[in-house]
Scaffold this motif. Structure first.
Motif, PDB file in Angstrom:
ATOM      1  N   GLU A  69       0.918   4.600  -2.785  1.00 53.66           N
ATOM      2  CA  GLU A  69       0.912   4.464  -1.334  1.00 53.66           C
ATOM      3  C   GLU A  69       1.437   3.084  -0.964  1.00 53.66           C
ATOM      4  OE1 GLU A  69       0.057   6.604   1.179  1.00 53.66           O
ATOM      5  OE2 GLU A  69      -0.028   8.151  -0.357  1.00 53.66           O
ATOM      6  N   ALA A  72       0.692  -1.028   4.725  1.00 56.55           N
ATOM      7  CA  ALA A  72       1.352  -1.360   5.991  1.00 56.55           C
ATOM      8  C   ALA A  72       1.785  -2.821   6.021  1.00 56.55           C
ATOM      9  CB  ALA A  72       0.427  -1.054   7.159  1.00 56.55           C
ATOM     10  N   LEU A  92       3.945   0.272   9.180  1.00 54.25           N
ATOM     11  CA  LEU A  92       4.241   1.702   9.176  1.00 54.25           C
ATOM     12  C   LEU A  92       3.969   2.279  10.561  1.00 54.25           C
ATOM     13  CD1 LEU A  92       2.501   2.617   5.807  1.00 54.25           C
ATOM     14  CD2 LEU A  92       4.954   2.435   6.202  1.00 54.25           C
ATOM     15  N   ASP A  94       2.186   4.497  12.898  1.00 61.11           N
ATOM     16  CA  ASP A  94       0.885   5.158  12.918  1.00 61.11           C
ATOM     17  C   ASP A  94       0.728   5.839  14.272  1.00 61.11           C
ATOM     18  OD1 ASP A  94      -1.661   5.989  12.388  1.00 61.11           O
ATOM     19  OD2 ASP A  94      -2.566   3.995  12.446  1.00 61.11           O
ATOM     20  N   ASN A  95       0.142   7.005  14.290  1.00 61.68           N
ATOM     21  CA  ASN A  95      -0.042   7.726  15.546  1.00 61.68           C
ATOM     22  C   ASN A  95      -1.004   7.002  16.490  1.00 61.68           C
ATOM     23  OD1 ASN A  95       1.715   9.720  14.771  1.00 61.68           O
ATOM     24  ND2 ASN A  95       0.117  11.003  13.890  1.00 61.68           N
ATOM     25  N   ASN A  96      -1.924   6.231  15.932  1.00 58.97           N
ATOM     26  CA  ASN A  96      -2.923   5.551  16.753  1.00 58.97           C
ATOM     27  C   ASN A  96      -2.399   4.245  17.352  1.00 58.97           C
ATOM     28  OD1 ASN A  96      -4.650   7.598  15.989  1.00 58.97           O
ATOM     29  ND2 ASN A  96      -5.447   6.437  14.246  1.00 58.97           N
ATOM     30  N   ASN A 163       8.848  10.715  15.695  1.00 58.21           N
ATOM     31  CA  ASN A 163       8.107   9.610  16.323  1.00 58.21           C
ATOM     32  C   ASN A 163       8.972   8.356  16.439  1.00 58.21           C
ATOM     33  OD1 ASN A 163       5.874  11.251  16.543  1.00 58.21           O
ATOM     34  ND2 ASN A 163       4.921  10.489  14.663  1.00 58.21           N
TER      35      ASN A 163
END
Length: 173
Positions: A69, A72, A92, A94-96, A163
């Motif tokens: 992984e 970030a 990275l 991130d949706n949040n 996105n």
């Protein structure tokens, strides 16, 4: 040149013999020509060597669990847009959390300076290059050149996500 040597007649009045002809071919000009052609082709082949950039492509792991992984803090994303536009953000997507998208250009004071600064702060940085469908091939080659110039060892060409595209459109830059 080919030379023909003739034997002299033995004189006398007897039977006439058939003259024996000896042929001797001088091969020196042909050997000279062969060496000249060889030299010419060797010289011209060194002029036509293409200049290429070496890309090492990773091998896909057999196991999805073997993939490491990306943190970030080690991620740096470069987005290639249409009309020679370039955007970047740290970390990275991130949706949040919406990242701080910044514009740049392909000059030495643009993305090159940013890549040098980012690499000095974190030598383990991984640059993710995401070209848009409307970006040009020249833009991709330019950013790969910047990776080479800045000595960036870890970078990846990735497909741009929806996105990321929405981030570019929503930024108004």
């Amino acid at each position: 040149m080919a030379e023909i040597q003739q034997q002299a007649d033995s004189g006398g009045g007897g039977k006439k013999r058939a003259k024996k002809m000896s042929t001797k071919i001088d091969m020196t000009p042909m050997v000279d020509l062969a060496f000249l052609l060889l030299t010419f082709f060797m010289l011209t082949s060194t002029f036509s060597k293409p200049t290429v950039m070496e890309l090492n492509m990773p091998v896909k792991p057999k196991n999805e669990q073997e993939q490491t992984e990306l943190k970030a803090s080690d991620a740096f994303t470069v987005l290639l847009g249409q009309d020679n536009k370039l955007y970047y953000y740290d970390g990275l997507l991130d949706n949040n959390v919406k990242p701080d998208l910044k514009p740049s250009d392909y000059s030495a004071d643009g993305i090159r300076k940013i890549l040098f600064d980012r690499k000095q702060r974190n030598p383990n940085v991984v640059v993710m290059i995401k070209p848009d469908d409307n970006s040009t091939y020249k833009n991709m080659v330019d950013i790969l050149d910047e990776m080479n110039i800045t000595g960036q060892k870890k970078y990846a060409l990735m497909e741009i996500s929806k996105n990321d595209q929405e981030l570019i459109k929503g930024s108004g830059l």
